[in-house]
Every structure is written in structure tokens, then in C-alpha cells.
Write a protein that holds these residues in place. Structure first.
Motif, PDB file in Angstrom:
ATOM      1  N   MET A 117      23.613  38.578  41.885  1.00  0.00           N
ATOM      2  CA  MET A 117      23.813  38.408  43.254  1.00  0.00           C
ATOM      3  C   MET A 117      24.754  39.484  43.700  1.00  0.00           C
ATOM      4  SD  MET A 117      23.356  34.315  43.404  1.00  0.00           S
ATOM      5  CE  MET A 117      23.390  34.175  45.090  1.00  0.00           C
ATOM      6  N   VAL A 118      25.456  39.745  42.942  1.00  0.00           N
ATOM      7  CA  VAL A 118      26.628  40.572  43.283  1.00  0.00           C
ATOM      8  C   VAL A 118      26.104  42.033  43.280  1.00  0.00           C
ATOM      9  CG1 VAL A 118      29.043  41.378  42.709  1.00  0.00           C
ATOM     10  CG2 VAL A 118      28.511  39.024  42.673  1.00  0.00           C
ATOM     11  N   LYS A 119      25.546  42.496  42.073  1.00  0.00           N
ATOM     12  CA  LYS A 119      25.391  43.845  42.033  1.00  0.00           C
ATOM     13  C   LYS A 119      24.130  44.251  42.393  1.00  0.00           C
ATOM     14  CE  LYS A 119      26.987  45.919  38.494  1.00  0.00           C
ATOM     15  NZ  LYS A 119      27.270  46.558  37.208  1.00  0.00           N
ATOM     16  N   GLY A 120      23.089  43.114  42.549  1.00  0.00           N
ATOM     17  CA  GLY A 120      21.582  43.537  43.063  1.00  0.00           C
ATOM     18  C   GLY A 120      20.932  43.984  41.972  1.00  0.00           C
ATOM     19  N   PHE A 174      32.764  44.399  38.219  1.00  0.00           N
ATOM     20  CA  PHE A 174      32.359  43.819  39.458  1.00  0.00           C
ATOM     21  C   PHE A 174      33.318  44.427  40.508  1.00  0.00           C
ATOM     22  CE2 PHE A 174      30.323  41.035  36.301  1.00  0.00           C
ATOM     23  CZ  PHE A 174      29.217  41.092  36.730  1.00  0.00           C
ATOM     24  N   PRO A 175      33.465  45.648  40.980  1.00  0.00           N
ATOM     25  CA  PRO A 175      34.433  46.311  41.887  1.00  0.00           C
ATOM     26  C   PRO A 175      34.364  45.438  43.237  1.00  0.00           C
ATOM     27  CG  PRO A 175      32.685  47.742  41.529  1.00  0.00           C
ATOM     28  CD  PRO A 175      32.462  46.623  40.584  1.00  0.00           C
ATOM     29  N   ASP A 176      35.507  45.451  43.945  1.00  0.00           N
ATOM     30  CA  ASP A 176      35.487  44.968  45.110  1.00  0.00           C
ATOM     31  C   ASP A 176      34.311  45.004  45.980  1.00  0.00           C
ATOM     32  OD1 ASP A 176      37.840  43.744  44.409  1.00  0.00           O
ATOM     33  OD2 ASP A 176      39.039  44.667  45.799  1.00  0.00           O
ATOM     34  N   TRP A 177      33.719  46.434  46.110  1.00  0.00           N
ATOM     35  CA  TRP A 177      32.612  46.886  46.871  1.00  0.00           C
ATOM     36  C   TRP A 177      31.531  46.199  46.589  1.00  0.00           C
ATOM     37  CZ3 TRP A 177      28.916  49.187  44.457  1.00  0.00           C
ATOM     38  CH2 TRP A 177      29.018  49.622  43.237  1.00  0.00           C
ATOM     39  N   ALA A 178      31.276  45.850  45.420  1.00  0.00           N
ATOM     40  CA  ALA A 178      30.072  44.971  45.167  1.00  0.00           C
ATOM     41  C   ALA A 178      29.808  43.800  45.636  1.00  0.00           C
ATOM     42  CB  ALA A 178      29.973  44.919  43.544  1.00  0.00           C
ATOM     43  N   ALA A 193      35.540  34.817  43.609  1.00  0.00           N
ATOM     44  CA  ALA A 193      34.209  34.875  42.914  1.00  0.00           C
ATOM     45  C   ALA A 193      34.179  35.916  41.667  1.00  0.00           C
ATOM     46  CB  ALA A 193      33.387  35.740  44.086  1.00  0.00           C
ATOM     47  N   ARG A 194      34.978  36.886  41.658  1.00  0.00           N
ATOM     48  CA  ARG A 194      34.986  37.737  40.343  1.00  0.00           C
ATOM     49  C   ARG A 194      35.699  36.703  39.020  1.00  0.00           C
ATOM     50  NH1 ARG A 194      38.484  41.220  41.993  1.00  0.00           N
ATOM     51  NH2 ARG A 194      36.817  42.804  42.398  1.00  0.00           N
ATOM     52  N   ASP A 195      36.771  36.006  39.339  1.00  0.00           N
ATOM     53  CA  ASP A 195      37.248  34.788  38.480  1.00  0.00           C
ATOM     54  C   ASP A 195      36.175  33.923  37.922  1.00  0.00           C
ATOM     55  OD1 ASP A 195      39.740  33.518  37.109  1.00  0.00           O
ATOM     56  OD2 ASP A 195      39.018  32.110  38.240  1.00  0.00           O
ATOM     57  N   LEU A 196      35.428  33.335  38.800  1.00  0.00           N
ATOM     58  CA  LEU A 196      34.358  32.370  38.623  1.00  0.00           C
ATOM     59  C   LEU A 196      33.386  33.231  37.575  1.00  0.00           C
ATOM     60  CD1 LEU A 196      32.946  29.904  38.599  1.00  0.00           C
ATOM     61  CD2 LEU A 196      31.693  30.461  40.638  1.00  0.00           C
ATOM     62  N   LEU A 197      33.175  34.403  37.846  1.00  0.00           N
ATOM     63  CA  LEU A 197      32.192  35.097  36.905  1.00  0.00           C
ATOM     64  C   LEU A 197      32.880  35.364  35.637  1.00  0.00           C
ATOM     65  CD1 LEU A 197      30.689  37.912  39.195  1.00  0.00           C
ATOM     66  CD2 LEU A 197      29.312  36.565  37.442  1.00  0.00           C
ATOM     67  N   SER A 198      33.944  35.678  35.497  1.00  0.00           N
ATOM     68  CA  SER A 198      34.608  35.907  34.092  1.00  0.00           C
ATOM     69  C   SER A 198      34.669  34.595  33.421  1.00  0.00           C
ATOM     70  CB  SER A 198      36.258  36.491  34.600  1.00  0.00           C
ATOM     71  OG  SER A 198      37.049  35.403  34.960  1.00  0.00           O
ATOM     72  N   LYS A 199      34.795  33.696  34.010  1.00  0.00           N
ATOM     73  CA  LYS A 199      34.788  32.278  33.174  1.00  0.00           C
ATOM     74  C   LYS A 199      33.560  31.782  32.858  1.00  0.00           C
ATOM     75  CE  LYS A 199      39.141  30.653  35.049  1.00  0.00           C
ATOM     76  NZ  LYS A 199      39.562  31.589  35.666  1.00  0.00           N
ATOM     77  N   MET A 200      32.397  32.235  33.488  1.00  0.00           N
ATOM     78  CA  MET A 200      31.182  31.949  33.138  1.00  0.00           C
ATOM     79  C   MET A 200      30.423  32.688  32.013  1.00  0.00           C
ATOM     80  SD  MET A 200      28.949  30.256  36.409  1.00  0.00           S
ATOM     81  CE  MET A 200      29.157  31.661  37.468  1.00  0.00           C
ATOM     82  N   LEU A 201      30.654  33.946  32.246  1.00  0.00           N
ATOM     83  CA  LEU A 201      30.194  35.108  31.280  1.00  0.00           C
ATOM     84  C   LEU A 201      31.039  35.298  30.119  1.00  0.00           C
ATOM     85  CD1 LEU A 201      28.951  37.839  33.705  1.00  0.00           C
ATOM     86  CD2 LEU A 201      27.624  36.150  32.676  1.00  0.00           C
ATOM     87  N   VAL A 202      31.104  34.295  29.297  1.00  0.00           N
ATOM     88  CA  VAL A 202      32.075  34.410  28.138  1.00  0.00           C
ATOM     89  C   VAL A 202      31.120  34.124  26.911  1.00  0.00           C
ATOM     90  CG1 VAL A 202      33.775  33.068  26.877  1.00  0.00           C
ATOM     91  CG2 VAL A 202      34.208  33.227  29.393  1.00  0.00           C
ATOM     92  N   ILE A 203      31.599  35.203  26.137  1.00  0.00           N
ATOM     93  CA  ILE A 203      30.392  34.965  24.760  1.00  0.00           C
ATOM     94  C   ILE A 203      30.572  33.729  24.023  1.00  0.00           C
ATOM     95  CG2 ILE A 203      30.147  36.147  22.586  1.00  0.00           C
ATOM     96  CD1 ILE A 203      30.742  38.636  23.818  1.00  0.00           C
ATOM     97  N   ASP A 204      31.696  33.155  23.798  1.00  0.00           N
ATOM     98  CA  ASP A 204      31.953  32.016  22.908  1.00  0.00           C
ATOM     99  C   ASP A 204      31.805  30.723  23.844  1.00  0.00           C
ATOM    100  OD1 ASP A 204      32.923  29.997  21.127  1.00  0.00           O
ATOM    101  OD2 ASP A 204      34.811  31.078  20.797  1.00  0.00           O
TER     102      ASP A 204
END
Length: 321
Positions: A117-120, A174-178, A193-204
Motif C-alpha cells: 500500500m505504501v510503495k504501490g 520506506f522513505p517519507d515520500w512513499a 506507519a513505518r514503525d508498525l511496518l518494522s514490527k510486522m515485517l520481522v523474520i523471526d
């Protein structure tokens, strides 16, 4: 948000909405509804296992429903550990690597959807299951030895023999402009929004955010309504049903019985409209069905599928298999 036996007509799939110019409010509200939906599933012991934009539909009033439960399983079934799940681009690392997995495989999928959704565009677009793993570690970095030690020996040896990647910083990924533009008056911020992404996209998966934690994240919690998020889970009368063999005629009969049961409960006051009110809030129905980009939350702020995993390969783990 959850699928009804009789589905109402929706306006678009999330595939279409992803490419529209969404602001933080709409993106956050759509994610909130997805998370509410999978929380209800998880609370009933169900893992969806195939969350992707094409399995999520949206109305012009910004309400959302999750579709396609063909790969969903109750957490107690023997099917839970099969690798034959989840469209590749949204497949969690533990599934790719043939590890035991649990409900938060769905959270990884939501993270992939949010990133799209962020990057399209798809963020991990592997050509096969091995390339999918490569795409993940190139972006998120090689996982820790604590994670490696939980892998099967052959898989661990394969992963350890791959080049070591440091990972890309999320601010660069995920830069600000995205993200949607924001003003000083906005209650929802790009950093959240970026913080939430970083917590969901965790390998472990042991370190990945849970659905409850995601619902309480500042980027999502502004919409939190206990009547929605804490509603009773769907009732499953026979959790072992899917483990038993049935003929096509028997499945038809079971489905027919389920429809009749729904109709009986509707006559007793549990109607589709009542359920819709309970999970969708008071979103307005007046928006144009032909213009999803004008979706209004009407609330106050408070693909490609394959069936392989690395563990299915018993010989040397090379990309030719």
C-alpha cells in the motif's frame, strides 16, 4: 469484515485500492479492519493462511471484508504445518523454511500488504520459493543464530551458506515520500506507519508483533472500538471437521446445513445487517460506488502461488529444484 454466507456486493478488491492516492486516515482504517478480522479468526483458533490484496474487498464507504477461506485451518488440525499455503509474495519466512508456524503468519502477510500500500508494488517478489527467501533476507538482513538454531539441519546449512546481508534500514526502504503526505494537524504520522511496518515485517516469528499488539499500535489504535475488536469469536461447532474425509455430496450437504442454520439464527434476530453493524461501525453508505478514491471513514479518529517450501527438498538445496 468477516465473510458472510451471503455476501453483499463490494466495489473493488484491495489490489485496485493499493494503486490509489490514499491518505493516512484511509490506510490506517483499512488496516484496522483487516486486523480486527484476523483477530476474530485467531480468537476462534483459525489461521487464514492466504491473506493478500486479491482476497480483501472494499466498499466505497471504506468498509472492508476478508474473503477466500479455502486455505484457512483451525490451529489444532494436522494441516497447520503444511507448506502448501500462502501466495508466495505474502508467505512468511517460517513457512518458506518449513518451520512450525502459528497465527502470526497472518501478521507477516498484513505487513506485506501494508508495504505494498505504501510503495504501490509488491515488496518481496520472488520467482520461486528459494528466490522468495533471498528477496526477504536481502531486504531485512540475515536472521540471528537464535532463529537459525530452530531450523532443520539441512535448511540451516543452506541458509548459513548464503551470503550474509546486513538488511536495509526501514527509513531507506520506506522513505517519507512513499507515504501519504501529512500536516501538523494530522493525528496519524508517517513515523508511526513505518514503525508498525518494522514490527510486522520481522523474520523471526517469536519477535514479530501479535495481532493484539498491532491493534494497540498508535497508527491503528485511533480506531479501536471494543464492540468491533473485542467481539465474541465465530463459533466452530466441529473443529475436526476438515480433518475427516467427505465425498462431494457430503460436503454439499454440510454446506446446505450451515446455510439453514444461518437462516434459523437470522430469524431469531441475528441478521446479516446486525453483524455488519457490529463489525463495521457507523460508516456512511452514501459515497459513490464508482469512486473508491473518495472513500470516507466517517469516523472520529480516537500473484503468484506455488506450493513449495525449502524443507520439502531432501537433497542439496539448490535453486534448480
Amino acid at each position: 469484515m468477516l465473510l458472510y454466507l451471503v455476501m453483499e456486493l463490494m466495489d473493488a478488491s484491495l489490489c485496485q485500492v493499493i494503486h490509489m492516492d490514499l491518505d493516512h486516515e484511509r490506510m490506517s482504517y483499512l488496516l484496522y479492519q483487516i486486523l480486527c478480522g484476523i483477530r476474530h479468526l485467531h480468537s476462534a483458533g483459525i489461521i487464514h493462511r492466504d491473506l493478500k490484496p486479491s482476497n480483501i474487498v472494499v466498499k466505497s464507504d471504506c468498509t472492508l471484508k476478508i474473503l477466500d477461506f479455502g486455505l484457512a485451518r483451525t490451529a489444532c488440525t494436522n494441516f497447520m504445518m503444511t507448506p502448501y499455503v500462502v501466495t508466495r509474495y505474502y508467505r512468511a519466512p517460517e513457512v518458506i523454511l518449513g518451520m512450525k508456524y502459528k497465527e502470526n503468519v497472518d501478521i507477516w502477510s498484513v505487513g506485506c500488504i501494508m508495504g505494498e500500500m505504501v510503495k504501490g508494488s509488491v515488496i518481496f517478489q520472488g520467482t520461486d520459493h528459494i528466490d522468495q527467501w533471498n528477496k526477504v533476507i536481502e531486504v531485512l538482513g540475515t536472521p540471528t543464530m537464535e532463529f537459525m538454531n530452530r531450523l532443520m539441519e539441512t535448511v540451516r546449512n543452506y541458509v548459513l551458506n548464503k551470503p550474509q546481508y546486513p538488511g536495509v534500514n526501514f527509513a531507506e526502504l520506506f522513505p517519507d515520500w512513499a507515504f501519504p503526505s501529512e500536516t501538523e494537524q494530522d493525528k496519524l504520522k508517517t513515523g508511526q506507519a513505518r514503525d508498525l511496518l518494522s514490527k510486522m515485517l520481522v523474520i523471526d516469528p517469536e519477535a514479530r508483533i501479535s495481532v493484539e499488539e498491532a491493534l494497540n499500535h498508535p497508527y491503528i489504535h485511533v480506531w479501536y472500538d471494543p464492540a468491533e475488536a473485542d467481539a465474541p469469536p465465530p463459533q466452530i461447532s466441529d473443529k475436526q471437521l476438515e480433518e475427516r474425509e467427505h465425498s462431494i455430496d457430503q460436503w454439499k450437504e454440510l454446506i446446505y446445513d450451515e446455510v439453514i442454520d444461518w437462516e434459523e439464527r437470522s430469524k431469531n434476530g441475528v441478521t446479516k445487517e446486525d453483524c455488519s453493524d457490529a463489525v463495521s461501525g457507523s460508516a456512511s453508505q452514501s459515497s459513490s460506488a464508482n469512486d473508491i478514491s473518495s472513500m470516507s471513514t466517517e469516523q472520529t479518529l480516537a500473484s503468484d502461488t506455488d506450493s513449495s517450501s525449502i524443507d520439502t527438498l531432501t537433497g542439496p538445496l539448490d535453486e534448480s529444484q
